[in-house]
Design a protein around this motif. Sequence first.
Motif, mmCIF file in Angstrom:
data_model
loop_
_atom_site.group_PDB
_atom_site.id
_atom_site.type_symbol
_atom_site.label_atom_id
_atom_site.label_comp_id
_atom_site.label_asym_id
_atom_site.label_seq_id
_atom_site.Cartn_x
_atom_site.Cartn_y
_atom_site.Cartn_z
ATOM 1 N N LYS A 72 27.821 14.845 85.917
ATOM 2 C CA LYS A 72 27.431 14.252 84.640
ATOM 3 C C LYS A 72 28.008 12.847 84.506
ATOM 4 C CE LYS A 72 27.093 18.672 82.183
ATOM 5 N NZ LYS A 72 27.732 19.552 81.170
ATOM 6 N N LYS A 73 29.282 12.721 84.851
ATOM 7 C CA LYS A 73 29.933 11.417 84.773
ATOM 8 C C LYS A 73 29.259 10.427 85.725
ATOM 9 C CE LYS A 73 33.273 8.650 83.362
ATOM 10 N NZ LYS A 73 33.339 8.166 81.973
ATOM 11 N N LEU A 74 28.915 10.905 86.915
ATOM 12 C CA LEU A 74 28.264 10.043 87.898
ATOM 13 C C LEU A 74 26.912 9.556 87.388
ATOM 14 C CD1 LEU A 74 28.223 8.826 90.754
ATOM 15 C CD2 LEU A 74 27.158 10.951 91.552
ATOM 16 N N GLU B 68 27.510 6.835 84.791
ATOM 17 C CA GLU B 68 28.013 5.585 85.352
ATOM 18 C C GLU B 68 26.958 4.855 86.178
ATOM 19 O OE1 GLU B 68 30.924 3.983 84.709
ATOM 20 O OE2 GLU B 68 30.916 5.511 83.144
ATOM 21 N N GLU B 69 26.157 5.612 86.925
ATOM 22 C CA GLU B 69 25.141 4.947 87.733
ATOM 23 C C GLU B 69 24.059 4.336 86.870
ATOM 24 O OE1 GLU B 69 25.543 7.080 92.081
ATOM 25 O OE2 GLU B 69 23.898 7.747 90.766
ATOM 26 N N LYS B 70 23.788 4.930 85.720
ATOM 27 C CA LYS B 70 22.852 4.321 84.775
ATOM 28 C C LYS B 70 23.454 3.055 84.168
ATOM 29 C CE LYS B 70 20.404 8.558 83.465
ATOM 30 N NZ LYS B 70 20.213 9.574 82.412
ATOM 31 N N ARG B 71 24.748 3.138 83.868
ATOM 32 C CA ARG B 71 25.419 1.984 83.258
ATOM 33 C C ARG B 71 25.522 0.823 84.241
ATOM 34 N NH1 ARG B 71 30.661 -0.167 82.786
ATOM 35 N NH2 ARG B 71 31.574 1.430 84.138
ATOM 36 N N LEU B 72 25.879 1.151 85.486
ATOM 37 C CA LEU B 72 26.131 0.100 86.469
ATOM 38 C C LEU B 72 24.890 -0.272 87.267
ATOM 39 C CD1 LEU B 72 29.487 1.542 87.890
ATOM 40 C CD2 LEU B 72 29.263 -0.364 86.302
ATOM 41 N N TRP C 171 33.589 5.136 94.254
ATOM 42 C CA TRP C 171 34.458 4.566 93.240
ATOM 43 C C TRP C 171 34.777 5.571 92.148
ATOM 44 C CZ3 TRP C 171 38.220 2.243 91.459
ATOM 45 C CH2 TRP C 171 38.346 1.864 90.129
ATOM 46 N N LEU C 172 33.816 6.384 91.765
ATOM 47 C CA LEU C 172 34.053 7.380 90.725
ATOM 48 C C LEU C 172 35.070 8.429 91.196
ATOM 49 C CD1 LEU C 172 33.030 7.963 87.826
ATOM 50 C CD2 LEU C 172 31.526 9.687 88.837
ATOM 51 N N GLN D 210 28.643 -7.514 91.423
ATOM 52 C CA GLN D 210 28.648 -8.880 90.882
ATOM 53 C C GLN D 210 28.491 -8.894 89.361
ATOM 54 O OE1 GLN D 210 25.953 -11.611 92.799
ATOM 55 N NE2 GLN D 210 26.504 -10.882 94.859
ATOM 56 N N GLN D 211 27.702 -7.968 88.855
ATOM 57 C CA GLN D 211 27.466 -7.921 87.414
ATOM 58 C C GLN D 211 28.555 -7.144 86.674
ATOM 59 O OE1 GLN D 211 24.903 -9.773 86.332
ATOM 60 N NE2 GLN D 211 24.593 -10.221 88.529
ATOM 61 N N HIS D 212 29.510 -6.595 87.426
ATOM 62 C CA HIS D 212 30.560 -5.765 86.811
ATOM 63 C C HIS D 212 31.915 -6.153 87.406
ATOM 64 C CE1 HIS D 212 27.329 -3.270 85.189
ATOM 65 N NE2 HIS D 212 26.798 -3.312 86.399
ATOM 66 N N PRO D 213 32.415 -7.324 87.086
ATOM 67 C CA PRO D 213 33.668 -7.824 87.682
ATOM 68 C C PRO D 213 34.880 -6.951 87.370
ATOM 69 C CG PRO D 213 32.953 -9.197 85.826
ATOM 70 C CD PRO D 213 31.813 -8.279 86.137
ATOM 71 N N ASN D 214 34.851 -6.234 86.245
ATOM 72 C CA ASN D 214 35.983 -5.370 85.909
ATOM 73 C C ASN D 214 36.144 -4.273 86.951
ATOM 74 O OD1 ASN D 214 38.119 -4.423 84.206
ATOM 75 N ND2 ASN D 214 36.768 -2.748 83.578
#
Length: 808
Positions: free
Chosen positions: A462-464, A467-471, A478-479, A540-544
Amino acid sequence: MKVVIIAPSGVPFIWGGAENIWKGLWLTLNQQENITAELIKLPSPEHDFWAIIQSYQNFAELDLNHFDLVISTKYPAWMVSHPRHILFMQHTLRGLYDTYPAHLTKNIDHLAQKLPALCQLLSINKPSRTHLAECFAELKRIKELQILSLQDIALPGPLLRAIIHFFDAVALAPGQILRYTAIANEVANRKEYFPEGIKPDVLYHPSSLPQAGVIADAHIPPAIFTASRLDAPKRIDLLIKAYCKSGVKTPLRIAGTGPQSNELQKLIPPDAAITLLGHISEQQLAQEYANALFVPFIPEHEDFGLISYEAMIAGKAVLSCTDSGGATELIRHMENGFIIKPDCDEIAKAIKQLCDNPSLSYQLGQQAYNTVKDINWPALVKELLNKNTQYQPRILVLNTYPIYPVVSGGQARLYHLYSELSMLGYSVEILNLDFNTKVIKSRNLNEHFVEVLIPVGDEFRKKLSTEEKRLNISCVDWLAAAHPELLPEWQAEIKRRAPWASLVICSHPYAYPAMIQAGVKQWLYEAHNVEADLKAQIYQQHPNEAQKIKELESQCAIGAQHIICCSNEDSLRMQALYQIPDHQFSIIANGADTQNIKYLDQAGRKEIRIQMGLEPKNNISLFMGSNHGPNIEAAEQILIAAEQDLSLQYIILGSVADAFKKKNIPENVRFLGVVSQAEKQLWLKIASTALNPMLNGSGSNLKLIEYAAAGLPIISTEFGVRGTRFEAGVHYIKTTNLTETIKNTLNIEDIKLDQITRKTAEYIKNELCWQSLAKNYKKEITKGMHVIKTKEESILPSPPLPISSLLY
C-alpha cells in the motif's frame, strides 16, 4: 535464539546413550542466556523395509524453519532440511554401513531391469534434495505396484543399503550441514559415515546421569558393576565367561535390558555371584557406580561408550578391550584403567588383578576422574555452537529483489558472481524481497548457493503504491530503506541468519537500515553504482528523496569494513563524495557468462541469419537495457538515429520498453521487452552491431561485456565503456554521431570487424569472465572477514545520521 534438537524415537522405546545426549543437550541449552531449546522426536520403527524408508521421509518433509538452529545426532533425524543444521553424529544405521554382513552383496545391478528409474537415481554421485523428492515418489510407486520380492526387501539387504546411503548422501552433503562433529574418533574415522573430504571435529559428551554428591554406601561391599544394553555387540556373554574363569568372589552386577536377557541368564552358573539387575532408575544407577570397585565395559567397536565416561566421572577404573572403539578413547592403560585384548583369558586375568589389588583400582579411578572432569554439558554446548568452526565460511548477502531467473544486469551480477563464489569454498545465502511469494521460500541456485525469498506484506504494498503515484518513479529499493518496519520478515531473517555468517554483504545500500536494526555490526558494502549520482538523475523532480539516498549511501559506505565498486571511476567518485580513504576500496568489475555466451564471427552470424530465413546483410543493431534513467536516455538516442535512416533495423530488449509504451516509435524499431535467456542469446548471435550510446549512469555496463563476449562489434560512447580498459578503434567503435557511426560500421569489411571483436572477446575471456572475477572477489572477502578497523580508521568525517532521519 530458538534451537531444536531433532531425534528419532525408537519403536519399541528404549532409553540409551542417544536419549542421554538429547536430554543433556536440551537441559543445558535451556540454561544458556538468550537460548530457548526444544526436543522434537518422531517415532521411527525399524521392523521392516518400508517402515525405515517412511521414517526417513517423515524427517525429510519436516518443516523446522521456525527455529534458528537445528541439531541432529542420529539417522534418520538428520534428513531434515534447514539452513543452519549442526551435525553431532552418534552413528548411521550401522547394519547398512560398518556392520553390514560381509557375506551379503552390496551390488544392486540385478534389480536394474525391474527398477530402472530407482537404480538410475541411486547411481547419482552427488544427489540433491531434488533427487530426494524423485526417489520418494518412485519408492511410493514401487510400493503401490508391489513389485518387490521378500528377498528384495530383506533386512539387511543391498537394496535398502543403497537407498539409505543415497538418503544420507543428500542429508549430509556440505551444502546441507553447517558444521560436522562426531561423538568420538571411532565415529569420525568410520568409512562412508561422512562425505568425502569431510573431517569432523570430535566433541566428547558427558552423561545426564545425576552423579554429583553420590558416595559409596559403606554398608554394602564393593562390587564389579557394569551397565549396558543386553545385546550381542556389547559382549556381556564374554564378560560373564571371563568373570567365571577369574575365580574372584567380588560380586558382578549388570544393569540393563535387551534381546539377550534370557540367553545371558542361562549362561550364569547357579553358584556364580552374578546378578542381572534389569532396568534400574537413574538414582540406583548412580549409586551402583559409587559402590563399584571398577567397571568392565568391553563392547565391540562402540561409538563412544557412555559407560566409560559415567564410570570415570564417578572415580572408577574402566576395564575395556583394544577393539572397543570409542569406549577406549578416554582410557590410558595402567594410568586410569585397563585396555586388554578381547580374549576371555586376558579379561579374566585383568578382573582378578583389579579385585586382588583394590588400591590399584582406587588409584586408577582417581586418575580416571581427573581425565574426564572437564567434560561437561556447558563446555560441550559452547563448543558445539562455536560460530567460528563452521565447515564452510558462510556469506550472507542482503538485496531487495529476486535474482533468478536472470533478466537484468543487476541480477546477472548477483547471480553469476555469487554462484561462482560459492564454488570456491563458501556457503552463500542471499536474502531478497519478493512480491510473488506469501511465505519465506528457499531455493538452491547451486549446491552451496541459496536464494531466500522474503514476502512483501500488504502494508508495504500500500505504501509503495502511494509513493510511486506521488513520485511517478519505481521506488521499491528506496522504500525498503525508508521503511524497514514495513518489512518485519526481512528484518527477522537478517537477525536470524547474520550471527552465523562469517561475513555480511550489503549489496546496494537499501538493506542498510534493516541490517543495522537487526544488530549487524560489521559488513562489506558492494556498490553496484554510486547511488547518490544515479538517483540524483532519477529523482530530479524530488531532490529531498535524492538527498536522503545520498545520506543512506554515505552511512552504509562509511560504516563498512570494505567497499567493492564495479569501476575505478565509481571508486574515485565515492572517495571524493564521502571522504573515504582509497585503501577501503576494491574493484570487482562486471563480467560475462563466457560458458554460455559463445563468440561468433561475422561469417557465422550471416550463416545463422540465412538459416533463419533472414537477409544475410548487416542491418540489425541491438540494444539491451532495463527501465533505468540512463538506459532510457540511451534508447532515446537510438530512436533519433532510427528516424534518420529507416533502412536499418533496431532491436531493443529489456524492461526499458516500459518507458516507451505511450510514445511514437519509428517503424524500424522493435521493443521486445523482457525476453528469455534463450531469446537473448539468439539476438546476440544474429545482430550485426551492438549499441551502447550511454551518456550518464554509474557502475559499469553488463550489456557491454555480453556484447563483447558474443563477438558483436560495439558502437559506444567513451562514457559507455567505463569500468573496462577498452580502447577506441581497438576494442570498440567510438561514436559522437550515432546514425553516421552505425552506417559506417555496417560498411566495414568483415575481416576488419572480426579483428576488433576477437581482440575484445579475448580481453573479456581473460579478465572479465565471472570465474576469474569471483577469484578476485574471494581475495577481497578473505581480507574482509579478518579486517577490523583501527580506532583511527573508525573516526567518521561526520557523525552518522540516525536511521529515523531516512524516514519520510
